[in-house]
Motif scaffolding. Structure first.
Motif, mmCIF file in Angstrom:
data_model
loop_
_atom_site.group_PDB
_atom_site.id
_atom_site.type_symbol
_atom_site.label_atom_id
_atom_site.label_comp_id
_atom_site.label_asym_id
_atom_site.label_seq_id
_atom_site.Cartn_x
_atom_site.Cartn_y
_atom_site.Cartn_z
ATOM 1 N N TYR A 87 0.717 -1.210 -0.094
ATOM 2 C CA TYR A 87 -0.172 0.040 -0.037
ATOM 3 C C TYR A 87 1.016 1.173 -0.085
ATOM 4 N N PHE A 88 1.967 1.215 0.493
ATOM 5 C CA PHE A 88 2.963 2.428 0.373
ATOM 6 C C PHE A 88 3.576 2.775 -0.763
ATOM 7 N N VAL A 89 3.565 1.784 -1.678
ATOM 8 C CA VAL A 89 4.322 1.945 -2.941
ATOM 9 C C VAL A 89 3.247 2.444 -4.071
ATOM 10 N N PRO A 90 3.533 3.829 -4.340
ATOM 11 C CA PRO A 90 2.414 4.397 -5.309
ATOM 12 C C PRO A 90 2.467 4.150 -6.787
ATOM 13 N N ARG A 91 1.385 4.514 -7.495
ATOM 14 C CA ARG A 91 1.627 4.627 -8.785
ATOM 15 C C ARG A 91 1.603 5.989 -9.514
#
Length: 199
Positions: A87-91
């Motif tokens: 969840y902490f890795v953004p797009r």
């Protein structure tokens, strides 16, 4: 004669033993074949596309018009095995918002974080920047907002619902401002709805 009979008996015994072995082999189950190794599909470079409409800053001098919205979200650069960490890795995203009146239009880019609340419900936040065609001068027409400068910071927040494996719908609020860096900072706050299609 005795030798011939003995040889014939041995030959018959050998044939009978061979037939018994062949029948036993035929009754044995076939050795299990190794399962094919599944091939991991490469994720699409484009993760999702979105489109929708926003009410253009209903509380500003530019109130009374609408924006058409389009956005492309790209795949995460990597996805951790742990769901919580992922969840902490953004797009990354890019997009544009075209005003249908004579108010401010803009293009934007940034990063988006999406978190599942349930299997269907999700929340989302994004942060980035935007360039626009709004007013940045010292003398501002009465029906335009004083945006101070360009580019601006852009933030958004959404709550969404997955209609199917591919389609979703979301309610979004977005805000653009210069965070007080420039002399004037009226900013823009738009609210609207969007549809998304995930690949």
């Amino acid at each position: 004669m005795r030798l011939a009979g003995l040889a014939l008996g041995i030959a018959i015994a050998q044939l009978a033993a061979g037939a018994a072995i062949a029948a036993d082999v035929a009754r044995r189950p076939a050795a299990p074949q190794p399962m094919p190794v599944p091939v991991a599909l490469q994720p699409s470079f484009i993760s999702e596309v979105r489109f929708g409409a926003f009410a253009h800053d209903p509380w500003s001098p530019e109130a009374g018009s609408a924006n058409l919205h389009a956005e492309v979200l790209f795949a995460k650069p990597f996805t951790p095995a742990d769901l919580f960490t992922s969840y902490f890795v953004p797009r990354p995203h890019i997009g544009a918002s075209l005003n249908l009146g004579d108010a401010t239009s803009f293009a934007f880019a940034g990063l988006t974080w999406t978190v599942d609340v349930t299997e269907r419900v999700f929340v989302e936040a994004s942060f980035g920047g935007a360039i626009h065609n709004g007013e940045t001068g010292r003398v501002i027409p009465a029906d335009r907002s004083a945006l101070g400068c360009s580019p601006l910071f852009r933030e958004s927040a959404s709550i969404g619902f997955r209609l199917s494996q591919n389609w979703n719908v979301m309610a979004t609020v977005e805000h653009l401002s210069n965070a007080g860096i420039c002399n004037q900072n009226r900013g823009l706050t738009n609210i609207g709805a969007r549809f998304g299609y995930s690949f």
